[in-house]
Design a protein around this motif. Sequence first.
Motif, PDB file in Angstrom:
ATOM      1  N   GLY A  12      -2.464   6.626  -1.994  1.00  0.00           N
ATOM      2  CA  GLY A  12      -3.660   5.934  -1.526  1.00  0.00           C
ATOM      3  C   GLY A  12      -4.001   4.708  -2.342  1.00  0.00           C
ATOM      4  O   GLY A  12      -5.163   4.304  -2.390  1.00  0.00           O
ATOM      5  N   GLU A  13      -3.001   4.074  -2.969  1.00  0.00           N
ATOM      6  CA  GLU A  13      -3.247   2.932  -3.849  1.00  0.00           C
ATOM      7  C   GLU A  13      -2.864   1.608  -3.207  1.00  0.00           C
ATOM      8  O   GLU A  13      -1.842   1.503  -2.513  1.00  0.00           O
ATOM      9  CB  GLU A  13      -2.443   3.078  -5.143  1.00  0.00           C
ATOM     10  CG  GLU A  13      -2.894   4.195  -6.054  1.00  0.00           C
ATOM     11  CD  GLU A  13      -1.931   4.369  -7.195  1.00  0.00           C
ATOM     12  OE1 GLU A  13      -2.369   4.264  -8.369  1.00  0.00           O
ATOM     13  OE2 GLU A  13      -0.733   4.617  -6.938  1.00  0.00           O
ATOM     14  N   ALA A  14      -3.679   0.586  -3.476  1.00  0.00           N
ATOM     15  CA  ALA A  14      -3.359  -0.796  -3.124  1.00  0.00           C
ATOM     16  C   ALA A  14      -2.709  -1.439  -4.347  1.00  0.00           C
ATOM     17  O   ALA A  14      -3.356  -1.594  -5.381  1.00  0.00           O
ATOM     18  CB  ALA A  14      -4.621  -1.554  -2.725  1.00  0.00           C
ATOM     19  N   ASN A  15      -1.448  -1.794  -4.242  1.00  0.00           N
ATOM     20  CA  ASN A  15      -0.685  -2.333  -5.366  1.00  0.00           C
ATOM     21  C   ASN A  15      -0.381  -3.806  -5.135  1.00  0.00           C
ATOM     22  O   ASN A  15      -0.025  -4.211  -4.023  1.00  0.00           O
ATOM     23  CB  ASN A  15       0.628  -1.570  -5.525  1.00  0.00           C
ATOM     24  CG  ASN A  15       0.422  -0.091  -5.782  1.00  0.00           C
ATOM     25  OD1 ASN A  15       0.260   0.344  -6.904  1.00  0.00           O
ATOM     26  ND2 ASN A  15       0.406   0.692  -4.700  1.00  0.00           N
ATOM     27  N   GLU A  20      -4.246  -5.873   0.695  1.00  0.00           N
ATOM     28  CA  GLU A  20      -3.813  -4.512   0.380  1.00  0.00           C
ATOM     29  C   GLU A  20      -4.977  -3.527   0.427  1.00  0.00           C
ATOM     30  O   GLU A  20      -4.809  -2.370   0.818  1.00  0.00           O
ATOM     31  CB  GLU A  20      -3.131  -4.473  -0.987  1.00  0.00           C
ATOM     32  CG  GLU A  20      -1.897  -5.365  -1.100  1.00  0.00           C
ATOM     33  CD  GLU A  20      -0.866  -5.107  -0.016  1.00  0.00           C
ATOM     34  OE1 GLU A  20      -0.789  -3.969   0.487  1.00  0.00           O
ATOM     35  OE2 GLU A  20      -0.126  -6.038   0.340  1.00  0.00           O
ATOM     36  N   LEU A  21      -6.162  -3.971   0.043  1.00  0.00           N
ATOM     37  CA  LEU A  21      -7.343  -3.107   0.139  1.00  0.00           C
ATOM     38  C   LEU A  21      -7.715  -2.843   1.596  1.00  0.00           C
ATOM     39  O   LEU A  21      -8.275  -1.793   1.916  1.00  0.00           O
ATOM     40  CB  LEU A  21      -8.526  -3.745  -0.600  1.00  0.00           C
ATOM     41  CG  LEU A  21      -8.442  -3.716  -2.123  1.00  0.00           C
ATOM     42  CD1 LEU A  21      -9.603  -4.516  -2.731  1.00  0.00           C
ATOM     43  CD2 LEU A  21      -8.459  -2.285  -2.656  1.00  0.00           C
ATOM     44  N   PHE A  28       0.864  -1.182   0.000  1.00  0.00           N
ATOM     45  CA  PHE A  28       0.000   0.000   0.000  1.00  0.00           C
ATOM     46  C   PHE A  28       0.895   1.223   0.000  1.00  0.00           C
ATOM     47  O   PHE A  28       1.852   1.317   0.778  1.00  0.00           O
ATOM     48  CB  PHE A  28      -0.915   0.018   1.215  1.00  0.00           C
ATOM     49  CG  PHE A  28      -1.730   1.281   1.328  1.00  0.00           C
ATOM     50  CD1 PHE A  28      -2.776   1.526   0.459  1.00  0.00           C
ATOM     51  CD2 PHE A  28      -1.434   2.233   2.297  1.00  0.00           C
ATOM     52  CE1 PHE A  28      -3.521   2.713   0.536  1.00  0.00           C
ATOM     53  CE2 PHE A  28      -2.161   3.400   2.392  1.00  0.00           C
ATOM     54  CZ  PHE A  28      -3.213   3.636   1.504  1.00  0.00           C
ATOM     55  N   PHE A  29       0.606   2.164  -0.885  1.00  0.00           N
ATOM     56  CA  PHE A  29       1.437   3.364  -1.031  1.00  0.00           C
ATOM     57  C   PHE A  29       0.670   4.563  -0.486  1.00  0.00           C
ATOM     58  O   PHE A  29      -0.245   5.078  -1.143  1.00  0.00           O
ATOM     59  CB  PHE A  29       1.777   3.574  -2.508  1.00  0.00           C
ATOM     60  CG  PHE A  29       2.969   4.450  -2.748  1.00  0.00           C
ATOM     61  CD1 PHE A  29       4.229   4.070  -2.314  1.00  0.00           C
ATOM     62  CD2 PHE A  29       2.838   5.665  -3.414  1.00  0.00           C
ATOM     63  CE1 PHE A  29       5.341   4.874  -2.552  1.00  0.00           C
ATOM     64  CE2 PHE A  29       3.934   6.482  -3.647  1.00  0.00           C
ATOM     65  CZ  PHE A  29       5.195   6.079  -3.218  1.00  0.00           C
ATOM     66  N   PRO A  30       1.007   5.022   0.703  1.00  0.00           N
ATOM     67  CA  PRO A  30       0.222   6.089   1.341  1.00  0.00           C
ATOM     68  C   PRO A  30       0.263   7.417   0.612  1.00  0.00           C
ATOM     69  O   PRO A  30      -0.636   8.241   0.782  1.00  0.00           O
ATOM     70  CB  PRO A  30       0.855   6.197   2.734  1.00  0.00           C
ATOM     71  CG  PRO A  30       2.225   5.641   2.592  1.00  0.00           C
ATOM     72  CD  PRO A  30       2.111   4.567   1.565  1.00  0.00           C
TER      73      PRO A  30
END
Length: 382
Positions: free
Chosen positions: A227-230, A247-248, A222-224
Motif C-alpha cells: 500500500g505504498e506510494a514510492n 503515486e498518491l 505504487f506497490f499494492p
Amino acid sequence: METRRKRSKTRFCPIRLTLTGLAALVILLQRALRGSYPIMRWLSAHFVRPTQRRLGELSARVSFSVAELLIVVAVVGLLLYLLFCVETVLHRGRLFRQLYRLVLTLLCFVLVVYAGFCVLWGIYFYGDDFMVQSGLQTGEISTEELRTVTSFFAVLLDETAGQVERDGTGACATDREAVLERSETLYAALERDFPCLEGPPLRAKGVKLSRLLSYIDFTGFFFPFTGEANVNMDFPPSLFAATVAHELAHQRGVAKEQEANFVAVLACLRNDDPDYTYSAALLAYSYLSSALAEADRAAWEEISAALPAPVLRDLEVNRSYWQRFETPVQEVSNTVYENFMYSYDQELGLRSYGACVDLLVHYYYGTALQYLHALQTPEGNV
C-alpha cells in the motif's frame, strides 16, 4: 524404507505445486469475473480499497520503503537459490531434478506475485473508475479549447516559476525530502470535493535505488502488496512533486494512469504549496503542449516562445536527463510494462499517461477562459 518414501513424496515439491495451482486458480477466477461489473465493483469498494488502506497504514510505521526492501530480498533470494541449484548439480548431479525444482520455483513465484496483483490491483480496472465515482464528464475537445487551456497553464508556469528554489544554472532545485514530508496532507483539500479520494494521510516514500528505476523508465510506482506510494529520488526535481501526487492518487484507488495524472494536477493546484503548484503546472503543460503541437503547430510555437527562461531550462534538464537512459533496457522495460497494461484491457498502453489531456481541457476550460480574460482587462494588466 520410510526415508525413501518421504523422499519420493517431496521429490515433486508438493508445497510449490499447491501454491502454483492456487495462484493459477486465482488468476483464472479474476479473469472470468472481469465482465461481472457488480461483483468487481463490490470487491473494489469493500475488499481492495480497505485492504490497501490497512496495508498503507502498517507500512507507514517505518520511514523506509517496505516495497523496495521486499523487492531486493526477492531478487537476492532468487539469485541465491539459482546458485544453490547450480552448486547442487555440480556436487551431487541430479540435473533434471534440480532443473524441475528451479523451473517450478520460478513459475510458482511469478504466478503468486501476479495473482496478488490481480486481487490487490487488477480488480480496480473493472469496477468504478475515478470518472464514474466523481461524476465528472469528458468527451471530444476542440483545438480552440486545447489552445486556451494550454495558454492557461503556460501563464501559471510564468507566475510560479520564480517561487521555487533554483540552482546556479537556473534549474529547479526543489528539496525532494521536504516535498515528501509535506505529501501526507496533499489530498486534504481535494477530499472535500471528491469523497471517493478519501484516505489516511500517508506520505510517499523515496526509493534508495532510484537510479535503477531511471534505467527502466520509472519515476515512481505504487506497490499494492504494501500500500505504498514510492518515488524515484534521482530524476530532475521540477516534476518530482507532481510525481508524488500521481503515486498518491494510485494509493487512493485511482488505477488508470490518465486519471492518476489528472488527479495529481487537481490535488497540487488545490494547495498553496509553490513546489506542488509549479510541478503540476509543468506536468499539465507538457502533455497539453504535445497535443497542441500536433493539432495547431502555429499556436504551439506562439505559446512555447513566450515561456520564461526558468521553465525552458527545466524542460531542457528533463529532456537531457532521460536521454541518458534511452537504452535497450528501457525499451524492454517499457514493452513489458505496456503488455502488462494490455493484460488489464488498458488499450492505450503507455499512451494513457498522456491521455489526461481531454480530462484537463474539460475540467479547466472555463477557469482558463476567465483567467485569461481577466489578464487582458485593464485591471488584469495592472
